[in-house]
Design a protein around this motif. Structure first.
Motif, PDB file in Angstrom:
ATOM      1  N   CYS A  90       0.887  -1.309  -0.009  1.00 52.96           N
ATOM      2  CA  CYS A  90       0.057  -0.094   0.049  1.00 52.96           C
ATOM      3  C   CYS A  90       1.038   1.260   0.124  1.00 52.96           C
ATOM      4  O   CYS A  90       0.647   2.005  -0.767  1.00 52.96           O
ATOM      5  CB  CYS A  90      -0.922   0.003   1.441  1.00 52.96           C
ATOM      6  SG  CYS A  90      -2.093  -1.175   1.115  1.00 52.96           S
ATOM      7  N   PRO A  93       3.781   2.180  -3.339  1.00 56.82           N
ATOM      8  CA  PRO A  93       3.138   2.752  -4.396  1.00 56.82           C
ATOM      9  C   PRO A  93       2.757   4.170  -4.259  1.00 56.82           C
ATOM     10  O   PRO A  93       2.899   5.081  -5.219  1.00 56.82           O
ATOM     11  CB  PRO A  93       1.921   1.757  -4.991  1.00 56.82           C
ATOM     12  CG  PRO A  93       2.386   0.636  -4.312  1.00 56.82           C
ATOM     13  CD  PRO A  93       3.000   0.788  -3.334  1.00 56.82           C
ATOM     14  N   TYR A  97       3.930   7.419  -6.082  1.00 59.20           N
ATOM     15  CA  TYR A  97       2.992   8.340  -6.933  1.00 59.20           C
ATOM     16  C   TYR A  97       3.462   9.835  -6.331  1.00 59.20           C
ATOM     17  O   TYR A  97       3.494  10.725  -7.357  1.00 59.20           O
ATOM     18  CB  TYR A  97       1.772   7.994  -6.599  1.00 59.20           C
ATOM     19  CG  TYR A  97       0.689   8.611  -7.126  1.00 59.20           C
ATOM     20  CD1 TYR A  97       0.596   8.904  -8.505  1.00 59.20           C
ATOM     21  CD2 TYR A  97      -0.030   9.730  -6.243  1.00 59.20           C
ATOM     22  CE1 TYR A  97      -0.592   9.656  -9.266  1.00 59.20           C
ATOM     23  CE2 TYR A  97      -0.980  10.628  -6.969  1.00 59.20           C
ATOM     24  CZ  TYR A  97      -1.074  10.674  -8.158  1.00 59.20           C
ATOM     25  OH  TYR A  97      -2.183  11.552  -8.654  1.00 59.20           O
ATOM     26  N   GLY A 110       1.660   3.646 -17.507  1.00 56.95           N
ATOM     27  CA  GLY A 110       0.327   4.328 -17.409  1.00 56.95           C
ATOM     28  C   GLY A 110       0.332   4.154 -15.783  1.00 56.95           C
ATOM     29  O   GLY A 110       1.115   3.232 -15.109  1.00 56.95           O
ATOM     30  N   LEU A 111      -0.472   4.978 -15.150  1.00 56.58           N
ATOM     31  CA  LEU A 111      -0.612   4.962 -13.727  1.00 56.58           C
ATOM     32  C   LEU A 111      -0.913   3.724 -12.974  1.00 56.58           C
ATOM     33  O   LEU A 111      -0.012   3.194 -12.309  1.00 56.58           O
ATOM     34  CB  LEU A 111      -1.561   6.166 -13.296  1.00 56.58           C
ATOM     35  CG  LEU A 111      -1.694   6.332 -11.922  1.00 56.58           C
ATOM     36  CD1 LEU A 111      -0.455   6.855 -11.206  1.00 56.58           C
ATOM     37  CD2 LEU A 111      -2.862   7.223 -11.323  1.00 56.58           C
ATOM     38  N   TRP A 112      -1.958   3.182 -13.259  1.00 54.01           N
ATOM     39  CA  TRP A 112      -2.623   1.962 -12.728  1.00 54.01           C
ATOM     40  C   TRP A 112      -1.620   0.726 -12.902  1.00 54.01           C
ATOM     41  O   TRP A 112      -1.275   0.082 -11.823  1.00 54.01           O
ATOM     42  CB  TRP A 112      -3.810   1.495 -12.913  1.00 54.01           C
ATOM     43  CG  TRP A 112      -4.835   2.586 -12.351  1.00 54.01           C
ATOM     44  CD1 TRP A 112      -5.519   3.673 -12.821  1.00 54.01           C
ATOM     45  CD2 TRP A 112      -5.161   2.712 -10.605  1.00 54.01           C
ATOM     46  NE1 TRP A 112      -6.202   4.189 -12.000  1.00 54.01           N
ATOM     47  CE2 TRP A 112      -5.863   3.754 -10.594  1.00 54.01           C
ATOM     48  CE3 TRP A 112      -4.564   2.235  -9.852  1.00 54.01           C
ATOM     49  CZ2 TRP A 112      -6.142   4.163  -9.425  1.00 54.01           C
ATOM     50  CZ3 TRP A 112      -4.986   2.403  -8.520  1.00 54.01           C
ATOM     51  CH2 TRP A 112      -5.839   3.508  -8.333  1.00 54.01           C
ATOM     52  N   PRO A 113      -1.102   0.563 -14.128  1.00 52.08           N
ATOM     53  CA  PRO A 113      -0.080  -0.734 -14.323  1.00 52.08           C
ATOM     54  C   PRO A 113       1.099  -0.539 -13.485  1.00 52.08           C
ATOM     55  O   PRO A 113       1.457  -1.450 -12.706  1.00 52.08           O
ATOM     56  CB  PRO A 113       0.142  -0.950 -15.732  1.00 52.08           C
ATOM     57  CG  PRO A 113      -0.854  -0.032 -16.450  1.00 52.08           C
ATOM     58  CD  PRO A 113      -1.540   0.929 -15.396  1.00 52.08           C
ATOM     59  N   SER A 114       1.697   0.812 -13.549  1.00 50.73           N
ATOM     60  CA  SER A 114       2.855   1.190 -12.682  1.00 50.73           C
ATOM     61  C   SER A 114       2.736   0.889 -11.337  1.00 50.73           C
ATOM     62  O   SER A 114       3.325   0.169 -10.604  1.00 50.73           O
ATOM     63  CB  SER A 114       3.369   2.433 -12.747  1.00 50.73           C
ATOM     64  OG  SER A 114       3.582   2.668 -14.219  1.00 50.73           O
ATOM     65  N   LEU A 115       1.467   1.375 -10.566  1.00 50.75           N
ATOM     66  CA  LEU A 115       1.268   0.899  -9.332  1.00 50.75           C
ATOM     67  C   LEU A 115       1.093  -0.342  -8.814  1.00 50.75           C
ATOM     68  O   LEU A 115       1.471  -0.670  -7.747  1.00 50.75           O
ATOM     69  CB  LEU A 115      -0.090   1.973  -9.087  1.00 50.75           C
ATOM     70  CG  LEU A 115       0.247   3.527  -8.869  1.00 50.75           C
ATOM     71  CD1 LEU A 115      -1.092   4.247  -8.608  1.00 50.75           C
ATOM     72  CD2 LEU A 115       1.367   4.116  -8.296  1.00 50.75           C
ATOM     73  N   LEU A 116       0.513  -1.032  -9.854  1.00 45.57           N
ATOM     74  CA  LEU A 116       0.333  -2.298  -9.374  1.00 45.57           C
ATOM     75  C   LEU A 116       1.727  -3.031  -9.525  1.00 45.57           C
ATOM     76  O   LEU A 116       1.835  -3.974  -8.568  1.00 45.57           O
ATOM     77  CB  LEU A 116      -0.587  -3.302 -10.391  1.00 45.57           C
ATOM     78  CG  LEU A 116      -2.076  -2.710 -10.219  1.00 45.57           C
ATOM     79  CD1 LEU A 116      -2.984  -3.236 -11.565  1.00 45.57           C
ATOM     80  CD2 LEU A 116      -2.515  -3.133  -8.909  1.00 45.57           C
TER      81      LEU A 116
END
Length: 143
Positions: A90, A93, A97, A110-116
């Motif tokens: 948690c 990432p 960000y 991209g934001l979500w793939p990177s955060l995952l």
């Protein structure tokens, strides 16, 4: 900020018992973090401005400062191991960000793939770093 880091590290090492063992922990955290961020850079998950193949100095100093928290304010997250994993998944990432917003670090996937991807990395990394801290504490206790 970069000029204050050596002073903060010197103060930290002065106040902790076993500064030599703590110093080894800080170097371990720096090397682990640099390896992770270098891998993420090479994989195209992160993009530091320019054609740099190396981490920016400011990011390396953040790893050193993060290392100072493992035996102190983050000690609560070491046991059970899944607590560190959950915190890493948690918090890791979210820090990247925030750093990306402040320092202009790009996330080309991209934001979500990177955060995952970052969540998965940090779910493994934080328990590993706590393992390094535990070894440091065992060495200190045996002296």
């Amino acid at each position: 900020m970069l000029l204050g880091v050596p002073l903060l590290l010197a103060i930290h090492l002065r106040w902790v018992a076993g500064w030599h063992a703590e110093g080894r922990l800080l170097v371990s955290v720096l090397l682990s973090g640099a390896a992770l961020d270098s891998t993420l850079l090479q994989m195209g998950v992160l993009d530091f401005a320019g054609d740099s193949l190396l981490l920016p100095l400011w990011l390396a100093t953040l790893w050193l400062l993060f290392g100072t928290t493992l035996n102190h304010c983050l000690a609560w997250s070491a046991r059970p191991w899944w607590r560190a994993s959950l915190l890493g998944a948690c918090g890791g990432p979210l820090s990247y960000y925030a750093g990306a917003q402040l320092a202009g670090v790009g996330m080309p996937l991209g934001l979500w793939p990177s955060l995952l991807i970052l969540a998965g990395c940090w779910a493994v990394l934080l328990p590993l770093l706590h393992g390094f801290a535990s070894l440091q504490r065992q060495r200190l206790a045996s002296q």
